[in-house]
Write an enzyme that holds these catalytic residues in place. Sequence first.
Site, PDB file in Angstrom:
ATOM      1  N   HIS A 269       0.838  -1.200   0.000  1.00 33.16           N
ATOM      2  CA  HIS A 269       0.000   0.000   0.000  1.00 33.16           C
ATOM      3  C   HIS A 269       0.867   1.242   0.000  1.00 33.16           C
ATOM      4  CE1 HIS A 269       0.533  -1.457   4.150  1.00 33.16           C
ATOM      5  NE2 HIS A 269       0.581  -0.182   4.515  1.00 33.16           N
TER       6      HIS A 269
HETATM    7  P1  AMP Z   1       1.652   0.655   7.395  1.00 31.13           P
HETATM    8  O1  AMP Z   1       1.305  -0.818   7.276  1.00 31.13           O
HETATM    9  O2  AMP Z   1       2.448   0.985   8.598  1.00 31.13           O
HETATM   10  O3  AMP Z   1       2.292   1.189   6.149  1.00 31.13           O
HETATM   11  O4  AMP Z   1       0.293   1.459   7.554  1.00 31.13           O
HETATM   12  C1  AMP Z   1      -0.966   0.872   7.564  1.00 31.13           C
HETATM   13  C2  AMP Z   1      -1.995   1.974   7.459  1.00 31.13           C
HETATM   14  O5  AMP Z   1      -3.279   1.368   7.379  1.00 31.13           O
HETATM   15  C3  AMP Z   1      -2.037   2.904   8.662  1.00 31.13           C
HETATM   16  O6  AMP Z   1      -1.951   4.251   8.190  1.00 31.13           O
HETATM   17  C4  AMP Z   1      -3.380   2.621   9.344  1.00 31.13           C
HETATM   18  O7  AMP Z   1      -3.950   3.769   9.891  1.00 31.13           O
HETATM   19  C5  AMP Z   1      -4.196   2.089   8.181  1.00 31.13           C
HETATM   20  N1  AMP Z   1      -5.226   1.112   8.528  1.00 31.13           N
HETATM   21  C6  AMP Z   1      -5.173   0.130   9.458  1.00 31.13           C
HETATM   22  N2  AMP Z   1      -6.268  -0.643   9.394  1.00 31.13           N
HETATM   23  C7  AMP Z   1      -7.040  -0.134   8.396  1.00 31.13           C
HETATM   24  C8  AMP Z   1      -8.284  -0.491   7.829  1.00 31.13           C
HETATM   25  N3  AMP Z   1      -8.960  -1.548   8.274  1.00 31.13           N
HETATM   26  N4  AMP Z   1      -8.772   0.265   6.811  1.00 31.13           N
HETATM   27  C9  AMP Z   1      -8.081   1.348   6.349  1.00 31.13           C
HETATM   28  N5  AMP Z   1      -6.883   1.731   6.849  1.00 31.13           N
HETATM   29  C10 AMP Z   1      -6.382   0.998   7.849  1.00 31.13           C
END
Ligand code: AMP
Length: 218
Positions: free
Chosen positions: A120
């Site tokens: 992502h």
């Molecule tokens: P990272 O894996 O550290 O690059 O970031 C994961 C991102 O996903 C973070 O910014 C979280 O706030 C976001 N996040 C976590 N769970 C969800 C979810 N179920 N839906 C959308 N965003 C999410």
Amino acid sequence: MARAHRIPPPSDFGIQPSRSHQGDNWQDGLITAMSDTTQVYQSDELTVTLIDMFPKARYHYLVVPKEDINSVEELSRDKIALLEHIHQVAADFISRVHQKEPALKFRFGYHAVPSMRRLHLHIISQDFDSPRLYKQHHWNIFNTEYFIESQIVIDTLRDAGSIEIEKDKYESLLGLRMKCNRCGKKYNDIRGLKDHLVQEHGNSWNYSASAARRQSRC
Ligand code: AMP
């Protein structure tokens, strides 16, 4: 083809995780969210752009490929076209925000050591004006080399053919003193930095760890 684009709305700091995003498989939350219309901002043939559920700035979105790729370490040269497409989705997104907020700065890129499965790309405005941002590592994952710009990932892949992440090296960045992204002033604690952002740079959300903890687990 992509459907007509609307100007992205700023992050909704009141958003609550739906039941489908809780439970044991939280690391697959992005994959679940891709089919939840309340979480999807837009999609096209290759990607889904999600509203980040725990936004760390006024605009915080995630571009997720439909293809099952877990992380940057799984990428090879044959994925460069996909990464360029993701890059363009982010650039177009930012252009649309700039129609109403032309001065707002953005960065877009990947975390070296992501917490969630499925590749992502974060699109994040550089105000970091959010009650969800209340820990040192929340700052450092976006404001150190832990945040790898999209173009660097594409160029590295083109040059080297793969990307190797030295996990320990990146994780050691999380404990660094926090440096203001606008003036470079350094802080040991997040309360000081948040106060500084309010007093010197016009942010509206002050430090509120207990409120933020009630609302967010990330
Ligand atoms: P990272 O894996 O550290 O690059 O970031 C994961 C991102 O996903 C973070 O910014 C979280 O706030 C976001 N996040 C976590 N769970 C969800 C979810 N179920 N839906 C959308 N965003 C999410």
